[in-house]
Design an enzyme around this catalytic site. Structure first.
Site, PDB file in Angstrom:
ATOM      1  N   CYS A   8     -35.835  -7.251   3.324  1.00 22.30           N
ATOM      2  CA  CYS A   8     -36.875  -7.079   2.290  1.00 22.30           C
ATOM      3  C   CYS A   8     -38.056  -7.950   2.695  1.00 22.30           C
ATOM      4  O   CYS A   8     -38.398  -8.919   2.026  1.00 22.30           O
ATOM      5  CB  CYS A   8     -36.352  -7.475   0.916  1.00 22.30           C
ATOM      6  SG  CYS A   8     -34.875  -6.587   0.377  1.00 22.30           S
ATOM      7  N   ALA A   9     -38.685  -7.610   3.808  1.00 26.47           N
ATOM      8  CA  ALA A   9     -39.629  -8.508   4.473  1.00 26.47           C
ATOM      9  C   ALA A   9     -40.940  -8.699   3.731  1.00 26.47           C
ATOM     10  O   ALA A   9     -41.607  -9.716   3.904  1.00 26.47           O
ATOM     11  CB  ALA A   9     -39.905  -7.995   5.891  1.00 26.47           C
ATOM     12  N   GLY A  44     -44.131 -10.574   5.101  1.00 24.12           N
ATOM     13  CA  GLY A  44     -43.662 -11.138   6.362  1.00 24.12           C
ATOM     14  C   GLY A  44     -43.631 -12.648   6.469  1.00 24.12           C
ATOM     15  O   GLY A  44     -43.446 -13.179   7.564  1.00 24.12           O
ATOM     16  N   GLY A  45     -43.777 -13.365   5.367  1.00 24.00           N
ATOM     17  CA  GLY A  45     -43.799 -14.824   5.432  1.00 24.00           C
ATOM     18  C   GLY A  45     -42.554 -15.426   6.056  1.00 24.00           C
ATOM     19  O   GLY A  45     -42.630 -16.286   6.945  1.00 24.00           O
ATOM     20  N   LYS A  46     -41.389 -14.972   5.624  1.00 22.75           N
ATOM     21  CA  LYS A  46     -40.138 -15.516   6.155  1.00 22.75           C
ATOM     22  C   LYS A  46     -39.843 -14.957   7.549  1.00 22.75           C
ATOM     23  O   LYS A  46     -39.240 -15.642   8.380  1.00 22.75           O
ATOM     24  CB  LYS A  46     -38.993 -15.245   5.177  1.00 22.75           C
ATOM     25  CG  LYS A  46     -39.187 -15.960   3.837  1.00 22.75           C
ATOM     26  CD  LYS A  46     -38.072 -15.667   2.869  1.00 22.75           C
ATOM     27  CE  LYS A  46     -38.335 -16.345   1.525  1.00 22.75           C
ATOM     28  NZ  LYS A  46     -39.534 -15.807   0.835  1.00 22.75           N
ATOM     29  N   ASP A  82     -39.036  -3.168   5.020  1.00 20.95           N
ATOM     30  CA  ASP A  82     -39.180  -3.176   3.566  1.00 20.95           C
ATOM     31  C   ASP A  82     -39.295  -1.735   3.097  1.00 20.95           C
ATOM     32  O   ASP A  82     -40.002  -0.924   3.718  1.00 20.95           O
ATOM     33  CB  ASP A  82     -40.411  -3.968   3.130  1.00 20.95           C
ATOM     34  CG  ASP A  82     -40.334  -4.379   1.661  1.00 20.95           C
ATOM     35  OD1 ASP A  82     -40.112  -5.574   1.399  1.00 20.95           O
ATOM     36  OD2 ASP A  82     -40.461  -3.500   0.781  1.00 20.95           O
ATOM     37  N   ASP A  91     -34.245 -11.026   0.976  1.00 21.08           N
ATOM     38  CA  ASP A  91     -35.145 -11.732   0.062  1.00 21.08           C
ATOM     39  C   ASP A  91     -35.433 -10.757  -1.076  1.00 21.08           C
ATOM     40  O   ASP A  91     -36.419 -10.031  -1.067  1.00 21.08           O
ATOM     41  CB  ASP A  91     -36.418 -12.125   0.813  1.00 21.08           C
ATOM     42  CG  ASP A  91     -37.353 -12.976  -0.029  1.00 21.08           C
ATOM     43  OD1 ASP A  91     -36.964 -13.381  -1.139  1.00 21.08           O
ATOM     44  OD2 ASP A  91     -38.489 -13.228   0.424  1.00 21.08           O
ATOM     45  N   CYS A 112     -36.749 -15.636  -5.618  1.00 21.25           N
ATOM     46  CA  CYS A 112     -37.669 -16.637  -6.161  1.00 21.25           C
ATOM     47  C   CYS A 112     -37.488 -16.682  -7.678  1.00 21.25           C
ATOM     48  O   CYS A 112     -38.443 -16.689  -8.440  1.00 21.25           O
ATOM     49  CB  CYS A 112     -39.115 -16.357  -5.763  1.00 21.25           C
ATOM     50  SG  CYS A 112     -39.734 -14.720  -6.186  1.00 21.25           S
TER      51      CYS A 112
END
Length: 429
Positions: free
Chosen positions: A239-240, A243-245, A263, A306, A359
């Protein structure tokens, strides 16, 4: 603009948000377009008032005995910006752009009421129906944790070690008083500031354009680091999103091995292409179709989910979403998370890891979700997240919330980050 005009502008925006049930960012943008005479400092100050008001909307309204936009705006001045009623009266005297005076009844209520007499969820500034979930996660500490979600957030950055060291980034941003983060190994932090002060536009810096750093909350950096990416591994970020992670893991791997970013929502995935180019990342494949992943079943060393969630851990940054959240929203997210885990599990190789992140701070999306998954899929077992934490960040680092050491929850109240949940599950067969 003087303070009176700024407060009046913020009250307009707050009234617009309440009347039209719209996101705060949209309301602020429209106000700025309609009031082009307002400078960047004015817009920043108005935004600060609006966000401060929304973070503490319930307690402001209770103390004022008035939930109007005017009462909320004045409450920010009196409670958060350190102004007295007398100072505001003097400040606004002769200012034709100042808002209407605060009604005597609201001022009297504010002078006589004590927040400790308010219902607990009002003290914590959370929807009443969410209180039970906070209690389930944090026990007797729930109110302190809720209040910590009402503070202004810092501006956090991640040094991109493919192009620059953390020390180099801090040197480039010394005018913004950048410092190292307390926990994240490549994190850089700029303090939130008070009152009308505004955060620097770091994305306009040449160092950002060169790819030296990314804007990323310290909590997000931490959970990406906890995912355990190693050089040479094959990893799927299922679940990109933007793309932060993905970027963080790719940098940890020093461009060795491969991260596959996917994603289901192509629009969310679109920004990753430009970010990858700027960061100098060469070990990422981007997939926008599920069919492209079929040949990778049982192949990945790690799969990161994520998951879509209520975002309760980001209420400091997006306080308007707190007041739009419903029980139905939560139920929908729980179902989406179960579906994502069920789809992602097939890509984990025997002996590999399935990493689950949200989160959120709600147990329905976190502990209960992974316990349900492992009960339904006994080939997966939870590994100790607290041991991994200590191994990465050291015994002296601030500890996240954890009921049993197996899963962990980051919060503003414990780790001084956004709220994040982390759990790693090993596939045993």
């Amino acid at each position: 603009m003087r303070l009176g005009g700024r407060l009046a502008g913020a009250i307009e925006v707050l009234a617009d948000i309440e009347a039209r049930r719209r996101p705060v960012a949209d309301a602020l943008k429209d106000w700025g377009l309609a009031h082009r005479f307002a400078g960047s400092g004015d817009r920043a100050a108005i935004g600060n008032i609006v966000y401060d008001a929304l973070r503490m909307k319930l307690s402001h309204a209770w103390l004022m005995d008035d939930g109007s936009a005017t009462a909320l705006g004045y409450a920010v001045m009196l409670r958060q910006w350190g102004k007295s009623a007398e100072q505001l009266t003097a400040e606004f005297d002769g200012d034709k752009f100042a808002p209407e005076p605060l009604p005597d009844a609201a001022l009297s209520a504010f002078a006589s009421r004590a927040l400790s007499d308010a219902p607990a969820h009002v003290q914590g500034d959370i929807p009443d129906w969410v209180q039970a979930s906070f209690e389930a996660t944090f026990g007797e500490d729930w109110l302190r944790q809720a209040k910590a979600l009402n503070e202004r957030p810092t501006l956090d950055l991640r040094a991109n070690t493919l192009k620059a060291s953390r020390a180099k980034v801090i040197k480039a941003l010394e005018d913004a008083k950048a410092e190292t983060t307390r926990i994240a190994r490549q994190g850089v932090r700029i303090a939130a500031g008070e009152g009308p002060s505004r955060l620097p536009n770091v994305t306009a810096e040449l160092s950002f354009q060169k790819g030296w750093f990314e804007v990323q909350d310290e909590g997000s950096q931490i959970v990406a680091d906890l995912a355990g990416a190693q050089e040479g591994e094959q990893i799927l970020d299922y679940c990109a999103g933007g793309g932060g992670k993905t970027l963080a893991m790719a940098a940890t791997m020093n461009n060795k091995g491969q991260v596959h970013a996917f994603d289901a929502d192509r629009k969310r995935l679109a920004p990753i292409i430009e970010r990858l180019k700027r960061a100098g990342t060469r070990n990422v494949q981007v997939h926008d179709r599920a069919e492209a992943l079929e040949r990778y079943q049982n192949k990945f060393d790690r799969v990161l989910v994520d998951a879509p969630c209520t975002g309760t851990g980001t209420w400091r940054r997006r306080p308007d979403t707190k007041w739009r959240l419903t029980q139905r929203n939560l139920e929908e997210r729980v179902e989406q998370q179960r579906q994502a885990l069920d789809e992602a599990k097939m890509f984990v190789r025997p002996g590999g890891e399935l990493v689950y992140v949200t989160c959120s701070v709600l147990p329905e999306e976190n502990e209960r979700q992974v316990r349900h998954f492992c009960a339904e899929n006994p080939e997966f077992s939870i590994r100790s997240a607290l041991d991994r934490w200590t191994g990465l960040f050291g015994a002296d680092a601030a500890k996240p919330h954890s009921a049993d050491g197996e899963t962990i929850t980051l919060t503003p109240g414990t780790t001084d980050t956004d709220g994040f949940f982390f759990c790693s599950m090993k596939r045993n067969a």
